[in-house]
Design an enzyme around this catalytic site. Sequence first.
Site, PDB file in Angstrom:
ATOM      1  N   LEU A  17       0.819  -1.206   0.000  1.00  0.00           N
ATOM      2  CA  LEU A  17       0.000   0.000   0.000  1.00  0.00           C
ATOM      3  C   LEU A  17       0.852   1.255   0.000  1.00  0.00           C
ATOM      4  O   LEU A  17       0.446   2.283  -0.547  1.00  0.00           O
ATOM      5  CB  LEU A  17      -0.950  -0.010   1.201  1.00  0.00           C
ATOM      6  N   ASP A  53      14.255   2.278  10.584  1.00  0.00           N
ATOM      7  CA  ASP A  53      13.549   1.258  11.349  1.00  0.00           C
ATOM      8  C   ASP A  53      12.815   1.979  12.472  1.00  0.00           C
ATOM      9  O   ASP A  53      13.441   2.607  13.334  1.00  0.00           O
ATOM     10  CB  ASP A  53      14.541   0.241  11.909  1.00  0.00           C
ATOM     11  N   PHE A  73       1.959   3.755   7.436  1.00  0.00           N
ATOM     12  CA  PHE A  73       1.703   2.425   6.900  1.00  0.00           C
ATOM     13  C   PHE A  73       2.842   1.471   7.224  1.00  0.00           C
ATOM     14  O   PHE A  73       2.872   0.345   6.728  1.00  0.00           O
ATOM     15  CB  PHE A  73       1.485   2.497   5.383  1.00  0.00           C
ATOM     16  N   GLY A  74       3.770   1.904   8.063  1.00  0.00           N
ATOM     17  CA  GLY A  74       4.881   1.050   8.451  1.00  0.00           C
ATOM     18  C   GLY A  74       4.451   0.002   9.456  1.00  0.00           C
ATOM     19  O   GLY A  74       3.517   0.205  10.233  1.00  0.00           O
ATOM     20  N   SER A 113      -6.715  -1.559  10.929  1.00  0.00           N
ATOM     21  CA  SER A 113      -7.114  -2.771  10.222  1.00  0.00           C
ATOM     22  C   SER A 113      -8.487  -3.258  10.654  1.00  0.00           C
ATOM     23  O   SER A 113      -8.888  -3.083  11.816  1.00  0.00           O
ATOM     24  CB  SER A 113      -6.083  -3.875  10.489  1.00  0.00           C
ATOM     25  N   HIS A 115      -9.001  -6.109  11.314  1.00  0.00           N
ATOM     26  CA  HIS A 115      -8.738  -7.170  12.295  1.00  0.00           C
ATOM     27  C   HIS A 115      -8.838  -6.668  13.735  1.00  0.00           C
ATOM     28  O   HIS A 115      -8.801  -7.470  14.671  1.00  0.00           O
ATOM     29  CB  HIS A 115      -7.400  -7.836  11.999  1.00  0.00           C
ATOM     30  N   TYR A 138      -1.785  -9.372  15.744  1.00  0.00           N
ATOM     31  CA  TYR A 138      -1.728  -8.272  14.778  1.00  0.00           C
ATOM     32  C   TYR A 138      -2.897  -7.314  14.988  1.00  0.00           C
ATOM     33  O   TYR A 138      -2.717  -6.092  15.071  1.00  0.00           O
ATOM     34  CB  TYR A 138      -1.738  -8.828  13.352  1.00  0.00           C
ATOM     35  N   SER A 167      -9.742  -5.044   2.638  1.00  0.00           N
ATOM     36  CA  SER A 167      -8.903  -5.811   1.708  1.00  0.00           C
ATOM     37  C   SER A 167      -8.608  -4.921   0.514  1.00  0.00           C
ATOM     38  O   SER A 167      -9.443  -4.782  -0.383  1.00  0.00           O
ATOM     39  CB  SER A 167      -9.637  -7.078   1.264  1.00  0.00           C
ATOM     40  N   ARG A 176     -15.283 -13.352   0.695  1.00  0.00           N
ATOM     41  CA  ARG A 176     -15.190 -12.433   1.832  1.00  0.00           C
ATOM     42  C   ARG A 176     -14.903 -11.016   1.364  1.00  0.00           C
ATOM     43  O   ARG A 176     -15.437 -10.039   1.905  1.00  0.00           O
ATOM     44  CB  ARG A 176     -14.118 -12.900   2.810  1.00  0.00           C
TER      45      ARG A 176
END
Length: 268
Positions: A17, A53, A73-74, A113, A115, A138, A167, A176
């Site tokens: 992304l 990092d 988005f890291g 997310s 999730h 996650y 998604s 899904r």
Amino acid sequence: MATTHHRILITGAAGNLGRVLRERLRGSFPVLRLSDRDEMAPAEAGEEVVRCDLADAAATARLCEGVDAILHFGGRSLEGSWPEVLAPNILGAINLWEGARLAGVERIVFASSNHVVGLYRRSEMLDHQVTPRPDGRYGLSKAFGEDLASLYAHKHGIKAFCMRIGSCFGNPRNERMLSTWLSFPDFERLVRVGLTADYRFEIVYGQSRNSRAFWDNGNAYRLGYDPQDNAEVFAAEVAGKVSGNPVSDLLQGGDFVPPDFSGDLDQL
């Protein structure tokens, strides 16, 4: 109230992304600062490429200097062990928001997310106010990121736009995704809302205008999001493409749910 930004930082710019954003936002702002711990394509006109990092607090603080807004988005985008999730998604998020505070960054658009709410049944329609129910480590890290964003928004004034991305692919790949799909054009539209709308802290869903959506995205529409795509046009192509796992196919989180699952489905 529209906002003009000079330098935008994209973390995770080497990821799927992140690369989409780099291509779609190039030329929209005077400077795009692109960062990832992995190697990225060389800088083009109007770009700065900085390897970093996010688990390194000092390097992350330097990364945020001179930045007006961050597209975060890291981090790890898959389920993993605690050590695999902890450094990039939790410690990295802490370092980013603290670096943003020190640098006076105005807002952060956060790639959260779906999730975060993955342990709800697919038959339930959720909105942005539903209690989080992460489907794994996650998902929990993204729920933590939303709370971190709330802390820095309300205590330190860094605007936060948390996108619970579904998604995001060129086309839906299974049944899904007829509910969770976010097209690349709608992805760009939602990010631009995050960069320009007037808010303090908001949670929205990263989905197109899907007929089978799991999520009520009225909060995103209120802020100006107007998705143009609908996964339903791909329904015939993905018909019958299901996991076959009863846990995956019952719950919104799909294939992120079964690893380590030992709960009672009747209680969900």
